[in-house]
Design a protein around this motif. Structure first.
Motif, PDB file in Angstrom:
ATOM      1  N   GLN A   1      -3.854  -5.003  27.062  1.00 48.07           N
ATOM      2  CA  GLN A   1      -4.566  -4.909  28.374  1.00 48.07           C
ATOM      3  C   GLN A   1      -4.334  -6.295  29.116  1.00 48.07           C
ATOM      4  O   GLN A   1      -4.105  -6.341  30.274  1.00 48.07           O
ATOM      5  CB  GLN A   1      -5.920  -4.733  28.332  1.00 48.07           C
ATOM      6  CG  GLN A   1      -6.563  -4.593  29.538  1.00 48.07           C
ATOM      7  CD  GLN A   1      -8.325  -4.179  29.364  1.00 48.07           C
ATOM      8  OE1 GLN A   1      -8.896  -3.945  28.382  1.00 48.07           O
ATOM      9  NE2 GLN A   1      -8.807  -4.176  30.616  1.00 48.07           N
ATOM     10  N   LEU A   2      -4.351  -7.347  28.185  1.00 45.00           N
ATOM     11  CA  LEU A   2      -4.064  -8.564  28.881  1.00 45.00           C
ATOM     12  C   LEU A   2      -2.757  -8.714  29.378  1.00 45.00           C
ATOM     13  O   LEU A   2      -2.878  -9.468  30.472  1.00 45.00           O
ATOM     14  CB  LEU A   2      -4.593  -9.607  27.584  1.00 45.00           C
ATOM     15  CG  LEU A   2      -4.487 -11.086  28.240  1.00 45.00           C
ATOM     16  CD1 LEU A   2      -5.450 -11.668  29.377  1.00 45.00           C
ATOM     17  CD2 LEU A   2      -4.776 -12.174  26.979  1.00 45.00           C
ATOM     18  N   ARG A   3      -1.863  -8.286  28.747  1.00 49.83           N
ATOM     19  CA  ARG A   3      -0.556  -8.582  29.044  1.00 49.83           C
ATOM     20  C   ARG A   3      -0.357  -7.749  30.333  1.00 49.83           C
ATOM     21  O   ARG A   3       0.416  -8.349  31.126  1.00 49.83           O
ATOM     22  CB  ARG A   3       0.531  -8.080  28.080  1.00 49.83           C
ATOM     23  CG  ARG A   3       0.411  -9.028  26.874  1.00 49.83           C
ATOM     24  CD  ARG A   3       1.429  -8.221  25.844  1.00 49.83           C
ATOM     25  NE  ARG A   3       1.438  -9.183  24.735  1.00 49.83           N
ATOM     26  CZ  ARG A   3       2.237  -9.053  23.634  1.00 49.83           C
ATOM     27  NH1 ARG A   3       3.220  -8.068  23.535  1.00 49.83           N
ATOM     28  NH2 ARG A   3       2.498  -9.948  22.588  1.00 49.83           N
ATOM     29  N   ARG A   4      -0.857  -6.619  30.586  1.00 50.46           N
ATOM     30  CA  ARG A   4      -0.651  -5.895  31.787  1.00 50.46           C
ATOM     31  C   ARG A   4      -1.367  -6.263  32.870  1.00 50.46           C
ATOM     32  O   ARG A   4      -0.848  -6.286  33.843  1.00 50.46           O
ATOM     33  CB  ARG A   4      -1.484  -4.464  31.542  1.00 50.46           C
ATOM     34  CG  ARG A   4      -1.181  -3.371  32.773  1.00 50.46           C
ATOM     35  CD  ARG A   4      -1.526  -2.175  32.311  1.00 50.46           C
ATOM     36  NE  ARG A   4      -3.112  -2.233  31.905  1.00 50.46           N
ATOM     37  CZ  ARG A   4      -3.709  -1.908  31.132  1.00 50.46           C
ATOM     38  NH1 ARG A   4      -2.839  -1.598  29.823  1.00 50.46           N
ATOM     39  NH2 ARG A   4      -5.078  -1.913  30.774  1.00 50.46           N
ATOM     40  N   GLU A   5      -2.567  -7.088  32.946  1.00 49.98           N
ATOM     41  CA  GLU A   5      -3.129  -7.659  33.769  1.00 49.98           C
ATOM     42  C   GLU A   5      -2.399  -8.985  34.345  1.00 49.98           C
ATOM     43  O   GLU A   5      -2.247  -9.020  35.637  1.00 49.98           O
ATOM     44  CB  GLU A   5      -4.673  -8.143  33.446  1.00 49.98           C
ATOM     45  CG  GLU A   5      -5.200  -6.920  33.463  1.00 49.98           C
ATOM     46  CD  GLU A   5      -6.816  -7.046  33.108  1.00 49.98           C
ATOM     47  OE1 GLU A   5      -7.142  -8.631  32.934  1.00 49.98           O
ATOM     48  OE2 GLU A   5      -7.702  -6.514  32.821  1.00 49.98           O
ATOM     49  N   LEU A   6      -1.788  -9.677  33.258  1.00 45.67           N
ATOM     50  CA  LEU A   6      -1.117 -10.895  33.702  1.00 45.67           C
ATOM     51  C   LEU A   6       0.394 -10.244  34.655  1.00 45.67           C
ATOM     52  O   LEU A   6       0.712 -11.055  35.158  1.00 45.67           O
ATOM     53  CB  LEU A   6      -0.599 -11.528  32.498  1.00 45.67           C
ATOM     54  CG  LEU A   6      -1.912 -12.480  31.745  1.00 45.67           C
ATOM     55  CD1 LEU A   6      -1.205 -12.895  30.774  1.00 45.67           C
ATOM     56  CD2 LEU A   6      -2.532 -13.518  32.589  1.00 45.67           C
ATOM     57  N   ARG A   7       0.844  -9.235  33.856  1.00 53.24           N
ATOM     58  CA  ARG A   7       2.068  -8.929  34.871  1.00 53.24           C
ATOM     59  C   ARG A   7       1.706  -8.371  36.239  1.00 53.24           C
ATOM     60  O   ARG A   7       2.356  -8.721  36.942  1.00 53.24           O
ATOM     61  CB  ARG A   7       2.892  -7.814  33.773  1.00 53.24           C
ATOM     62  CG  ARG A   7       3.870  -7.308  34.359  1.00 53.24           C
ATOM     63  CD  ARG A   7       4.746  -6.341  33.466  1.00 53.24           C
ATOM     64  NE  ARG A   7       3.864  -5.028  32.980  1.00 53.24           N
ATOM     65  CZ  ARG A   7       3.418  -5.151  31.842  1.00 53.24           C
ATOM     66  NH1 ARG A   7       3.498  -6.091  30.971  1.00 53.24           N
ATOM     67  NH2 ARG A   7       2.640  -4.214  31.587  1.00 53.24           N
ATOM     68  N   GLU A   8       0.709  -7.892  36.407  1.00 50.63           N
ATOM     69  CA  GLU A   8       0.327  -7.212  37.788  1.00 50.63           C
ATOM     70  C   GLU A   8       0.063  -8.336  38.563  1.00 50.63           C
ATOM     71  O   GLU A   8       0.163  -8.296  39.789  1.00 50.63           O
ATOM     72  CB  GLU A   8      -1.003  -6.292  37.462  1.00 50.63           C
ATOM     73  CG  GLU A   8      -0.635  -5.200  36.881  1.00 50.63           C
ATOM     74  CD  GLU A   8      -1.742  -4.083  36.574  1.00 50.63           C
ATOM     75  OE1 GLU A   8      -2.968  -4.663  36.995  1.00 50.63           O
ATOM     76  OE2 GLU A   8      -1.830  -3.047  36.137  1.00 50.63           O
ATOM     77  N   ALA A   9      -0.813  -9.407  37.969  1.00 49.49           N
ATOM     78  CA  ALA A   9      -1.013 -10.697  38.829  1.00 49.49           C
ATOM     79  C   ALA A   9       0.191 -11.467  39.300  1.00 49.49           C
ATOM     80  O   ALA A   9       0.273 -11.734  40.226  1.00 49.49           O
ATOM     81  CB  ALA A   9      -1.952 -11.570  38.109  1.00 49.49           C
ATOM     82  N   GLY A  10       1.312 -11.356  38.346  1.00 48.53           N
ATOM     83  CA  GLY A  10       2.310 -12.196  38.556  1.00 48.53           C
ATOM     84  C   GLY A  10       3.104 -11.422  39.655  1.00 48.53           C
ATOM     85  O   GLY A  10       3.642 -11.817  40.633  1.00 48.53           O
ATOM     86  N   LEU A  11       3.144 -10.072  39.664  1.00 46.48           N
ATOM     87  CA  LEU A  11       3.875  -9.359  40.676  1.00 46.48           C
ATOM     88  C   LEU A  11       3.211  -9.468  41.975  1.00 46.48           C
ATOM     89  O   LEU A  11       3.925  -9.476  43.058  1.00 46.48           O
ATOM     90  CB  LEU A  11       3.810  -7.893  40.165  1.00 46.48           C
ATOM     91  CG  LEU A  11       4.645  -7.796  39.122  1.00 46.48           C
ATOM     92  CD1 LEU A  11       4.945  -6.257  38.623  1.00 46.48           C
ATOM     93  CD2 LEU A  11       6.344  -8.065  39.434  1.00 46.48           C
ATOM     94  N   ALA A  12       1.909  -9.459  42.160  1.00 46.56           N
ATOM     95  CA  ALA A  12       1.052  -9.597  43.237  1.00 46.56           C
ATOM     96  C   ALA A  12       1.138 -11.394  43.792  1.00 46.56           C
ATOM     97  O   ALA A  12       0.620 -11.249  45.063  1.00 46.56           O
ATOM     98  CB  ALA A  12      -0.442  -9.201  43.112  1.00 46.56           C
ATOM     99  N   HIS A  13       1.582 -12.272  43.214  1.00 45.13           N
ATOM    100  CA  HIS A  13       1.376 -13.573  43.666  1.00 45.13           C
ATOM    101  C   HIS A  13       2.462 -13.712  44.773  1.00 45.13           C
ATOM    102  O   HIS A  13       3.662 -13.278  44.488  1.00 45.13           O
ATOM    103  CB  HIS A  13       1.780 -14.475  42.356  1.00 45.13           C
ATOM    104  CG  HIS A  13       1.513 -15.807  43.098  1.00 45.13           C
ATOM    105  ND1 HIS A  13       0.647 -16.432  43.528  1.00 45.13           N
ATOM    106  CD2 HIS A  13       2.744 -16.840  42.973  1.00 45.13           C
ATOM    107  CE1 HIS A  13       0.797 -17.792  43.853  1.00 45.13           C
ATOM    108  NE2 HIS A  13       2.070 -17.891  43.719  1.00 45.13           N
ATOM    109  N   GLN A  14       2.351 -14.367  45.872  1.00 52.05           N
ATOM    110  CA  GLN A  14       3.161 -14.809  46.988  1.00 52.05           C
ATOM    111  C   GLN A  14       2.934 -16.241  47.224  1.00 52.05           C
ATOM    112  O   GLN A  14       2.040 -16.490  47.688  1.00 52.05           O
ATOM    113  CB  GLN A  14       2.668 -13.877  48.314  1.00 52.05           C
ATOM    114  CG  GLN A  14       2.634 -12.426  48.213  1.00 52.05           C
ATOM    115  CD  GLN A  14       4.056 -11.944  47.976  1.00 52.05           C
ATOM    116  OE1 GLN A  14       5.046 -12.580  48.593  1.00 52.05           O
ATOM    117  NE2 GLN A  14       4.222 -10.824  47.441  1.00 52.05           N
ATOM    118  N   PRO A  15       4.039 -16.886  46.838  1.00 49.36           N
ATOM    119  CA  PRO A  15       4.138 -18.414  47.210  1.00 49.36           C
ATOM    120  C   PRO A  15       4.024 -18.927  48.263  1.00 49.36           C
ATOM    121  O   PRO A  15       4.398 -18.155  49.152  1.00 49.36           O
ATOM    122  CB  PRO A  15       5.300 -18.815  46.298  1.00 49.36           C
ATOM    123  CG  PRO A  15       6.179 -17.572  46.441  1.00 49.36           C
ATOM    124  CD  PRO A  15       5.411 -16.618  46.286  1.00 49.36           C
TER     125      PRO A  15
END
Length: 225
Positions: free
Chosen positions: A5-19
């Motif tokens: 679950q932790l890996r899934r949330e980190l992946r979703e957060a990385g995809l949602a991040h806009q620099p």
């Protein structure tokens, strides 16, 4: 939280991040405008190992390199021992000569006197007197003040002159002083022009070293009686 679950949330957060590009550019500009740091972090000290042979070897190599360069320079510039200076020739004997017409000369006959004065002993001497072949010139004799046995004498008839030659014999010497060599000859009647008559005297020093050469003539005309 499970690992999956932790890996899934980190992946979703990385995809949602806009620099934020504007913010990143501002940070770069501030970094370029800032003055350089006053100091740098010191290099970490090399721990003491108790052995110095690497340093000694480096020094030895450096010294060998310097010596090698120096030796090469010396070899390039060294052109061997300087050649000895040429020896100057030994000075010749101090001497003088004067040619004159003898007062006893007359309208048909003449005598030319050559006086050679030496200031030091002479071990070699050659005296040449050339009488130009003017009308009627014929040799009638010759003499000298030095002993006759000291010299070899020749009289040669050349197309343009009579040549009288005295050559000092080997082993004989001529002492300092005045020495006269005389030539005698007949000529056509009248006053004979002697301006073309010449002499050459070659002297060698008493030690067989240096040489001296004297040249001259006998004047304009033979004295007539």
């Amino acid at each position: 939280m499970h690992e999956e679950q932790l890996r899934r949330e980190l992946r979703e957060a990385g995809l949602a991040h806009q620099p934020d590009h504007a913010r990143m550019l501002a940070r770069v500009e501030r970094g370029l405008a800032a003055p350089p740091q006053a100091s740098r972090r010191a290099r970490a000290a090399v721990p003491w190992t108790g052995r110095r042979w690497p340093v000694a070897a480096a020094v030895a190599v450096a010294v060998a390199g310097v010596v090698g360069v120096g030796g090469l320079a010396v070899t390039t510039l060294d052109r061997g021992p300087a050649a000895p200076a040429s020896e100057l020739p030994a000075p010749g004997p101090v001497a003088a000569a004067a040619g004159t017409m003898d007062p006893g000369s007359n309208r048909w006959w003449a005598q030319a006197d050559l006086a050679v004065t030496t200031e030091t002993p002479v071990s070699g001497l050659v005296v040449d007197v050339r009488v130009a072949r003017t009308a009627g010139v014929v040799s009638t004799g010759h003499w000298r003040t030095r002993p006759a046995e000291d010299f070899t004498v020749t009289v040669t008839e050349e197309p343009g002159a009579l040549v009288y030659r005295w050559t000092l014999r080997p082993g004989r010497t001529v002492p300092p002083g005045r020495h006269v060599f005389a030539v005698q000859y007949n000529h056509a009647e009248g006053v004979r022009d002697a301006s073309a008559d010449t002499y050459t005297v070659v002297l060698t020093g008493g030690d067989g070293g240096g040489r001296a050469t004297l040249r001259g003539g006998f004047g304009a005309a033979a004295r007539a009686k």
